[in-house]
Design an enzyme around this catalytic site. Sequence first.
Site, short mmCIF file in Angstrom:
data_model
loop_
_atom_site.label_atom_id
_atom_site.label_comp_id
_atom_site.label_asym_id
_atom_site.label_seq_id
_atom_site.Cartn_x
_atom_site.Cartn_y
_atom_site.Cartn_z
N ASN A 10 30.92 35.72 43.92
CA ASN A 10 30.28 37.02 44.04
C ASN A 10 31.57 38.08 43.01
O ASN A 10 31.96 38.75 42.97
CB ASN A 10 30.66 38.16 45.57
CG ASN A 10 30.06 38.96 45.39
OD1 ASN A 10 29.59 39.71 44.47
ND2 ASN A 10 31.28 39.95 46.27
N LYS A 12 30.09 40.41 41.54
CA LYS A 12 30.60 41.77 42.20
C LYS A 12 30.05 42.73 40.88
O LYS A 12 28.63 42.06 40.33
CB LYS A 12 31.97 42.65 42.05
CG LYS A 12 32.43 41.60 43.36
CD LYS A 12 33.19 42.24 44.12
CE LYS A 12 34.50 41.43 45.61
NZ LYS A 12 35.53 42.41 45.90
N HIS A 94 27.90 42.93 52.58
CA HIS A 94 29.29 42.73 52.43
C HIS A 94 30.05 44.51 52.58
O HIS A 94 29.65 45.43 52.23
CB HIS A 94 29.48 42.70 50.57
CG HIS A 94 30.64 42.02 49.98
ND1 HIS A 94 32.39 43.24 49.94
CD2 HIS A 94 31.77 41.21 49.65
CE1 HIS A 94 32.53 42.87 49.27
NE2 HIS A 94 33.00 41.77 49.41
N GLU A 96 31.69 46.59 50.74
CA GLU A 96 31.89 47.49 49.96
C GLU A 96 30.80 47.94 50.17
O GLU A 96 30.27 49.04 49.77
CB GLU A 96 31.62 46.28 48.82
CG GLU A 96 33.62 46.04 48.50
CD GLU A 96 33.72 45.04 47.14
OE1 GLU A 96 34.50 44.42 46.85
OE2 GLU A 96 32.46 44.34 46.14
N GLU A 164 35.59 37.75 55.37
CA GLU A 164 36.19 38.37 54.80
C GLU A 164 37.09 39.75 55.51
O GLU A 164 36.64 40.79 55.17
CB GLU A 164 34.84 38.98 53.29
CG GLU A 164 34.46 38.16 52.78
CD GLU A 164 34.15 38.13 51.65
OE1 GLU A 164 34.31 38.01 50.50
OE2 GLU A 164 33.95 39.77 51.47
N GLY A 170 40.40 41.83 47.39
CA GLY A 170 40.49 43.04 45.93
C GLY A 170 42.32 42.91 45.64
O GLY A 170 42.72 43.71 45.29
N SER A 210 41.18 37.72 48.32
CA SER A 210 41.86 37.15 47.09
C SER A 210 41.75 35.84 47.27
O SER A 210 43.31 35.03 47.14
CB SER A 210 42.97 38.07 47.64
OG SER A 210 42.48 39.17 47.53
#
Length: 247
Positions: A10, A12, A94, A96, A164, A170, A210
Amino acid sequence: MPRQFFVGGNFKMNGSVDTIKGIVSHLNDAKVDSNTEVVIAPPALYLLLTREHLRSGIEVAAQNVFDKPNGAFTGEISVAQLKDSNITWTLLGHSERRVVLQESDSFVASKTKAALDGGLGVILCIGESLEQREAGKTIDVVTAQLSAVAKEVKDWSKIVIAYEPIWAIGTGKVATKEQAQEVHAAIREWLGKEVSSEAADNTRIIYGGSVSEKNCRELAQEKDIDGFLVGGASLKPAFVDIINARQ
């Protein structure tokens, strides 16, 4: 048949024409495990560029798709448009987008159904916050996210579930292999009870958060971890090492 190992990248909101071409060229030339399915998700602007230059055998995913057909939906991309462009997968759910854009479980489920009905594969992202984990609600949270999809979807054969944990995305923090395996096993148990024994046996459940070339091999040894969804590391040459984690 064993489940085929699956690694997604991904990107992003990262990349330019030159850097995307560089990443694609590196993947084209790399020696990657032929037993691993690889899918990369560049920003929407670079989907066609990526597909044009990427070799066959590696697929391309959108980072999102809308749940309505073509029409008056400014800023969105339809399933039909992705299919027309030979984009065969999409990421959905996701964190985010769930957190920042307030996408609900039901909206993610609706988009998942639209993507599957249109012939796309779906990398379905689920995961809990640090607060939810510390409150002992991890399994409740992820199964609620999955239950919303189960209300809309019966055939899970083109879904890859990406667990996730939000607290690990991250941040450099990685769930231990035991923490990840525990959640993956619970997801597989849920699939067996709520969908079917076939879905439990065959659905790939991959880990994201990560993931790097340093921790991927240890994680890949766990019986219910069927691959990875990789963020920042997918922009680097070490992505190939993660693809080859099972070799």
